[in-house]
Enzyme design. Structure first.
Site, PDB file in Angstrom:
ATOM      1  N   PRO A 272      31.984  -0.900  82.026  1.00  0.00           N
ATOM      2  CA  PRO A 272      30.578  -1.267  82.225  1.00  0.00           C
ATOM      3  C   PRO A 272      30.325  -2.334  83.297  1.00  0.00           C
ATOM      4  O   PRO A 272      29.861  -3.435  82.987  1.00  0.00           O
ATOM      5  CB  PRO A 272      30.164  -1.754  80.841  1.00  0.00           C
ATOM      6  CG  PRO A 272      31.417  -2.323  80.257  1.00  0.00           C
ATOM      7  CD  PRO A 272      32.522  -1.423  80.753  1.00  0.00           C
ATOM      8  N   CYS A 273      30.587  -1.996  84.536  1.00  0.00           N
ATOM      9  CA  CYS A 273      30.285  -2.937  85.613  1.00  0.00           C
ATOM     10  C   CYS A 273      28.783  -3.150  85.759  1.00  0.00           C
ATOM     11  O   CYS A 273      28.352  -4.128  86.393  1.00  0.00           O
ATOM     12  CB  CYS A 273      30.905  -2.476  86.937  1.00  0.00           C
ATOM     13  SG  CYS A 273      30.444  -0.822  87.451  1.00  0.00           S
TER      14      CYS A 273
END
Length: 312
Positions: A272-273
């Site tokens: 989850p950047c």
């Protein structure tokens, strides 16, 4: 020099092949129609566009990265699936015994003449030489539909390797790196990991999944892997910053390096950047585009609020 032009046949020859629906150029190039936003195989039976309205690509992923959609009639993403019988036989043999070194005698035994252009034909179909393919891990890819637009997923036997939006500018570079640096032989197909990520993504976008269980395989540098591991620790519905991640790694001055590793993440949403924001609370950069980043953060925040309300 434009690399794409370097690997394509002469423009006039591609126009001729397109107009004549020449099947000899299957897998060599793809035609993309600017007026419709669709790309096709050279032999597509749809009405032929004016040559001035067409541009050509060596690979399907390049056309998709440029914003084109696959033709529903000729299905260009399935081109490798209709490869000649001898190619399919060879791929089956390579998959059964990836350590086998192919000799001319073995090719002849399979009914393939080593001097008949086998190497060139194989390379045109799969963008890798048969020698390298015999020692390469097959990386299968499929196209996924999401509320934020089409994505491409790639997986090998150890797990999911890539999940990106098709219009991500860095997608072509990422695929070339997987091929050239990590030795993958990329081909369309399906396996259990691809099926699993398709199901889990649908649940995620429905607000019914907060974490992914699909196995992952993450080729990269040691530092990049450390950053990606920190991304996995950011809770669903929450955010972190480059500085915070650098501090957790014991490198408080490495915010910029963390940002670069974050940008090299090939697994959108799963790693989850999108949960990494600027120190001032701004959304900052995101490979899939800031509107998508904002959507993902809103989706997760709303799902968390609903869960909390139900708990009371």
């Amino acid at each position: 020099m434009n690399l794409q032009n370097a690997v394509l046949p002469p423009h006039a020859e591609m126009v001729r092949a397109m107009l004549e629906r020449d099947t000899a150029y299957e897998g060599v190039f793809f035609t993309a129609v600017k007026t419709t936003g669709i790309f096709c195989r050279p032999s597509c039976t749809a009405r032929k566009p004016k040559p001035e309205n067409v541009e050509f690509f060596a690979h399907a992923d390049e056309a998709m990265s440029a914003g084109y959609r696959a033709c529903l009639r000729c299905k260009p993403l399935d081109a490798a699936a209709i490869a000649p019988d001898w190619v399919q036989r060879l791929l089956t043999s390579v998959d059964a015994d990836p350590d086998l070194r192919w000799t001319d005698a073995q090719l002849l035994a399979e009914g393939i003449e080593p001097l008949s252009g086998f190497r060139d034909a194989f390379q045109k179909s799969f963008h890798i030489t048969p020698g390298r393919a015999a020692h390469s891990e097959p990386l299968l890819f499929t196209r996924l539909t999401t509320p934020l637009g089409p994505m491409i997923a790639m997986a090998e036997q150890r797990g999911l390797v890539l999940l990106e939006f098709l219009d991500r500018p860095a997608l072509t570079r990422e695929i070339e790196e997987l091929q050239n640096r990590y030795g993958y032989a990329v081909a369309p197909g399906h396996n259990g990991h691809l099926q699993q990520i398709e199901e889990e993504l649908a649940q995620y976008f429905a607000g019914k999944r907060s974490e992914f269980n699909v196995p992952l395989h993450l080729p990269g540098s040691a530092f990049s892997k450390q950053v990606w591991a920190e991304l996995m620790k950011i809770p669903y519905g929450q955010t972190s910053t480059y500085g915070a991640i650098a501090a957790h790694l014991g490198k408080p001055g490495a915010s910029r390096a963390v940002g670069m590793a974050n940008g090299q993440n090939r697994l959108a949403i799963v790693l989850p950047c999108h949960r990494v924001i600027g120190a001032d609370g701004s959304l900052t950069g995101y490979g899939g585009g800031q509107p998508r980043k904002a959507f993902l953060l809103r989706l997760e925040s709303a799902a968390v609020q609903i869960t909390q309300q139900l708990a009371f």
